[in-house]
Write a protein that holds these residues in place. Structure first.
Motif, PDB file in Angstrom:
ATOM      1  N   THR A 155       0.839  -1.199   0.000  1.00  0.00           N
ATOM      2  CA  THR A 155       0.000   0.000   0.000  1.00  0.00           C
ATOM      3  C   THR A 155       0.871   1.245   0.000  1.00  0.00           C
ATOM      4  O   THR A 155       1.381   1.683   1.034  1.00  0.00           O
ATOM      5  CB  THR A 155      -0.947   0.001   1.217  1.00  0.00           C
ATOM      6  OG1 THR A 155      -1.623  -1.252   1.262  1.00  0.00           O
ATOM      7  CG2 THR A 155      -1.956   1.127   1.114  1.00  0.00           C
ATOM      8  N   ILE A 204       1.232   5.230  -0.522  1.00  0.00           N
ATOM      9  CA  ILE A 204       0.424   6.445  -0.419  1.00  0.00           C
ATOM     10  C   ILE A 204       1.347   7.636  -0.628  1.00  0.00           C
ATOM     11  O   ILE A 204       2.312   7.806   0.099  1.00  0.00           O
ATOM     12  CB  ILE A 204      -0.280   6.540   0.944  1.00  0.00           C
ATOM     13  CG1 ILE A 204      -1.135   5.285   1.198  1.00  0.00           C
ATOM     14  CG2 ILE A 204      -1.130   7.806   1.023  1.00  0.00           C
ATOM     15  CD1 ILE A 204      -1.709   5.197   2.597  1.00  0.00           C
ATOM     16  N   GLN A 205       1.073   8.411  -1.630  1.00  0.00           N
ATOM     17  CA  GLN A 205       1.834   9.602  -1.975  1.00  0.00           C
ATOM     18  C   GLN A 205       3.334   9.311  -2.083  1.00  0.00           C
ATOM     19  O   GLN A 205       4.175  10.055  -1.596  1.00  0.00           O
ATOM     20  CB  GLN A 205       1.521  10.733  -0.992  1.00  0.00           C
ATOM     21  CG  GLN A 205       0.057  11.139  -1.061  1.00  0.00           C
ATOM     22  CD  GLN A 205      -0.267  12.368  -0.260  1.00  0.00           C
ATOM     23  OE1 GLN A 205       0.569  13.237  -0.047  1.00  0.00           O
ATOM     24  NE2 GLN A 205      -1.510  12.462   0.167  1.00  0.00           N
ATOM     25  N   SER A 264       3.255   2.675   3.366  1.00  0.00           N
ATOM     26  CA  SER A 264       2.489   3.047   4.553  1.00  0.00           C
ATOM     27  C   SER A 264       2.706   2.016   5.653  1.00  0.00           C
ATOM     28  O   SER A 264       3.290   0.961   5.426  1.00  0.00           O
ATOM     29  CB  SER A 264       1.009   3.163   4.200  1.00  0.00           C
ATOM     30  OG  SER A 264       0.543   1.965   3.614  1.00  0.00           O
ATOM     31  N   TYR A 305       0.666   7.435   7.086  1.00  0.00           N
ATOM     32  CA  TYR A 305       0.945   7.680   5.675  1.00  0.00           C
ATOM     33  C   TYR A 305       1.701   8.991   5.489  1.00  0.00           C
ATOM     34  O   TYR A 305       1.689   9.873   6.339  1.00  0.00           O
ATOM     35  CB  TYR A 305      -0.355   7.687   4.850  1.00  0.00           C
ATOM     36  CG  TYR A 305      -1.199   8.938   5.004  1.00  0.00           C
ATOM     37  CD1 TYR A 305      -1.130   9.960   4.056  1.00  0.00           C
ATOM     38  CD2 TYR A 305      -2.060   9.106   6.072  1.00  0.00           C
ATOM     39  CE1 TYR A 305      -1.897  11.110   4.184  1.00  0.00           C
ATOM     40  CE2 TYR A 305      -2.835  10.238   6.205  1.00  0.00           C
ATOM     41  CZ  TYR A 305      -2.746  11.248   5.258  1.00  0.00           C
ATOM     42  OH  TYR A 305      -3.500  12.386   5.391  1.00  0.00           O
ATOM     43  N   GLN A 360       2.405  12.561   3.800  1.00  0.00           N
ATOM     44  CA  GLN A 360       1.740  13.684   3.143  1.00  0.00           C
ATOM     45  C   GLN A 360       2.808  14.429   2.349  1.00  0.00           C
ATOM     46  O   GLN A 360       3.586  15.197   2.906  1.00  0.00           O
ATOM     47  CB  GLN A 360       1.096  14.620   4.165  1.00  0.00           C
ATOM     48  CG  GLN A 360      -0.070  14.007   4.871  1.00  0.00           C
ATOM     49  CD  GLN A 360      -0.708  14.962   5.860  1.00  0.00           C
ATOM     50  OE1 GLN A 360      -0.079  15.874   6.373  1.00  0.00           O
ATOM     51  NE2 GLN A 360      -1.974  14.736   6.131  1.00  0.00           N
ATOM     52  N   ARG A 419      -9.041   4.113   8.196  1.00  0.00           N
ATOM     53  CA  ARG A 419      -9.410   3.695   6.845  1.00  0.00           C
ATOM     54  C   ARG A 419     -10.839   4.109   6.485  1.00  0.00           C
ATOM     55  O   ARG A 419     -11.087   4.597   5.385  1.00  0.00           O
ATOM     56  CB  ARG A 419      -9.260   2.169   6.707  1.00  0.00           C
ATOM     57  CG  ARG A 419      -9.732   1.584   5.385  1.00  0.00           C
ATOM     58  CD  ARG A 419      -8.824   2.031   4.249  1.00  0.00           C
ATOM     59  NE  ARG A 419      -9.373   1.768   2.942  1.00  0.00           N
ATOM     60  CZ  ARG A 419      -9.035   0.741   2.174  1.00  0.00           C
ATOM     61  NH1 ARG A 419      -8.158  -0.134   2.588  1.00  0.00           N
ATOM     62  NH2 ARG A 419      -9.568   0.617   0.983  1.00  0.00           N
ATOM     63  N   LEU A 456      -9.055   6.265   2.684  1.00  0.00           N
ATOM     64  CA  LEU A 456      -7.838   6.023   1.913  1.00  0.00           C
ATOM     65  C   LEU A 456      -8.011   6.533   0.480  1.00  0.00           C
ATOM     66  O   LEU A 456      -7.103   7.146  -0.082  1.00  0.00           O
ATOM     67  CB  LEU A 456      -7.473   4.540   1.919  1.00  0.00           C
ATOM     68  CG  LEU A 456      -6.244   4.145   1.103  1.00  0.00           C
ATOM     69  CD1 LEU A 456      -5.001   4.900   1.562  1.00  0.00           C
ATOM     70  CD2 LEU A 456      -6.027   2.637   1.186  1.00  0.00           C
ATOM     71  N   GLU A 457      -9.167   6.311  -0.114  1.00  0.00           N
ATOM     72  CA  GLU A 457      -9.430   6.825  -1.462  1.00  0.00           C
ATOM     73  C   GLU A 457      -9.356   8.347  -1.485  1.00  0.00           C
ATOM     74  O   GLU A 457      -8.810   8.943  -2.411  1.00  0.00           O
ATOM     75  CB  GLU A 457     -10.794   6.366  -1.963  1.00  0.00           C
ATOM     76  CG  GLU A 457     -10.835   4.919  -2.379  1.00  0.00           C
ATOM     77  CD  GLU A 457     -12.194   4.507  -2.931  1.00  0.00           C
ATOM     78  OE1 GLU A 457     -12.996   5.389  -3.300  1.00  0.00           O
ATOM     79  OE2 GLU A 457     -12.436   3.293  -3.010  1.00  0.00           O
ATOM     80  N   ARG A 499      -5.711   9.383  -1.246  1.00  0.00           N
ATOM     81  CA  ARG A 499      -5.040   9.165  -2.538  1.00  0.00           C
ATOM     82  C   ARG A 499      -5.465  10.198  -3.576  1.00  0.00           C
ATOM     83  O   ARG A 499      -4.721  10.485  -4.505  1.00  0.00           O
ATOM     84  CB  ARG A 499      -5.309   7.748  -3.036  1.00  0.00           C
ATOM     85  CG  ARG A 499      -4.489   6.730  -2.285  1.00  0.00           C
ATOM     86  CD  ARG A 499      -4.633   5.364  -2.874  1.00  0.00           C
ATOM     87  NE  ARG A 499      -3.575   4.497  -2.398  1.00  0.00           N
ATOM     88  CZ  ARG A 499      -3.668   3.194  -2.335  1.00  0.00           C
ATOM     89  NH1 ARG A 499      -4.778   2.601  -2.726  1.00  0.00           N
ATOM     90  NH2 ARG A 499      -2.671   2.477  -1.899  1.00  0.00           N
ATOM     91  N   ALA A 500      -6.658  10.764  -3.410  1.00  0.00           N
ATOM     92  CA  ALA A 500      -7.144  11.815  -4.312  1.00  0.00           C
ATOM     93  C   ALA A 500      -6.604  13.193  -3.919  1.00  0.00           C
ATOM     94  O   ALA A 500      -6.929  14.180  -4.566  1.00  0.00           O
ATOM     95  CB  ALA A 500      -8.666  11.832  -4.327  1.00  0.00           C
TER      96      ALA A 500
END
Length: 159
Positions: A70, A72-73, A77, A88, A90, A101, A109-110, A113-114
């Motif tokens: 997983t 993230i950015q 994570s 996570y 940033q 979550r 999480l979505e 990620r956006a």
């Protein structure tokens, strides 16, 4: 909080206050370290997880294990045993944060990620975090977590 700030939004849960707004440009620069790339040295056993103690929100005080799947950015994570909370990266603020979550039916999480910056706490310094507690962001002293000097997804070691 000062209205001229901008930064991270706490989790959208009933009874919790407005988003935090920080002027990160006004903060002193975080220290930097020179760490050799991971492929030049073996990963230490202790760097596979981090354990937090000292948060007022007890659910954050747990062990988070490195998840090499997983990303993230741009960084791996860390997840708690139940996979309900995670640490996570940033990228915009070059700091770590802790989020959960799910918020009811919403996959946070979505949203992260956006590009949204959601969480209960974020790292301010090597041993200092800022936690959202009782409708306010408060500093808390947490022990140094060597695991957060974590591998980026491409295998490069960064801080």
């Amino acid at each position: 909080a000062d209205a001229s700030f901008s930064a991270m939004t706490p989790l959208p849960m009933a009874g919790i206050g407005a988003p935090l707004h920080l002027d990160l440009a006004a903060w002193p620069q975080a220290p930097t370290w020179s760490v050799p790339p991971a492929r030049e040295r073996p990963m230490e056993q202790g760097s596979l997880s981090c354990t937090f103690m000292g948060f007022r929100r007890e659910t954050l005080n747990t062990t988070y294990k490195l998840d090499r799947v997983t990303v993230i950015q741009g960084k791996y994570s860390f997840w708690d045993k139940s996979r309900t909370r995670y640490v996570y990266w940033q990228q915009n603020h070059r700091r770590w944060a802790i989020a959960q979550r799910w918020d009811k039916e919403t996959d946070l999480l979505e949203k992260i990620r956006a590009g949204e910056e959601i969480g209960w706490a974020y790292q301010k310094g090597i041993e200092t975090w800022v936690e959202f507690w009782q409708d306010a962001w408060r500093e808390v002293r947490i022990g140094w977590q060597p695991a957060l000097e974590v591998h980026e997804a491409d295998g490069a070691y960064t801080t």
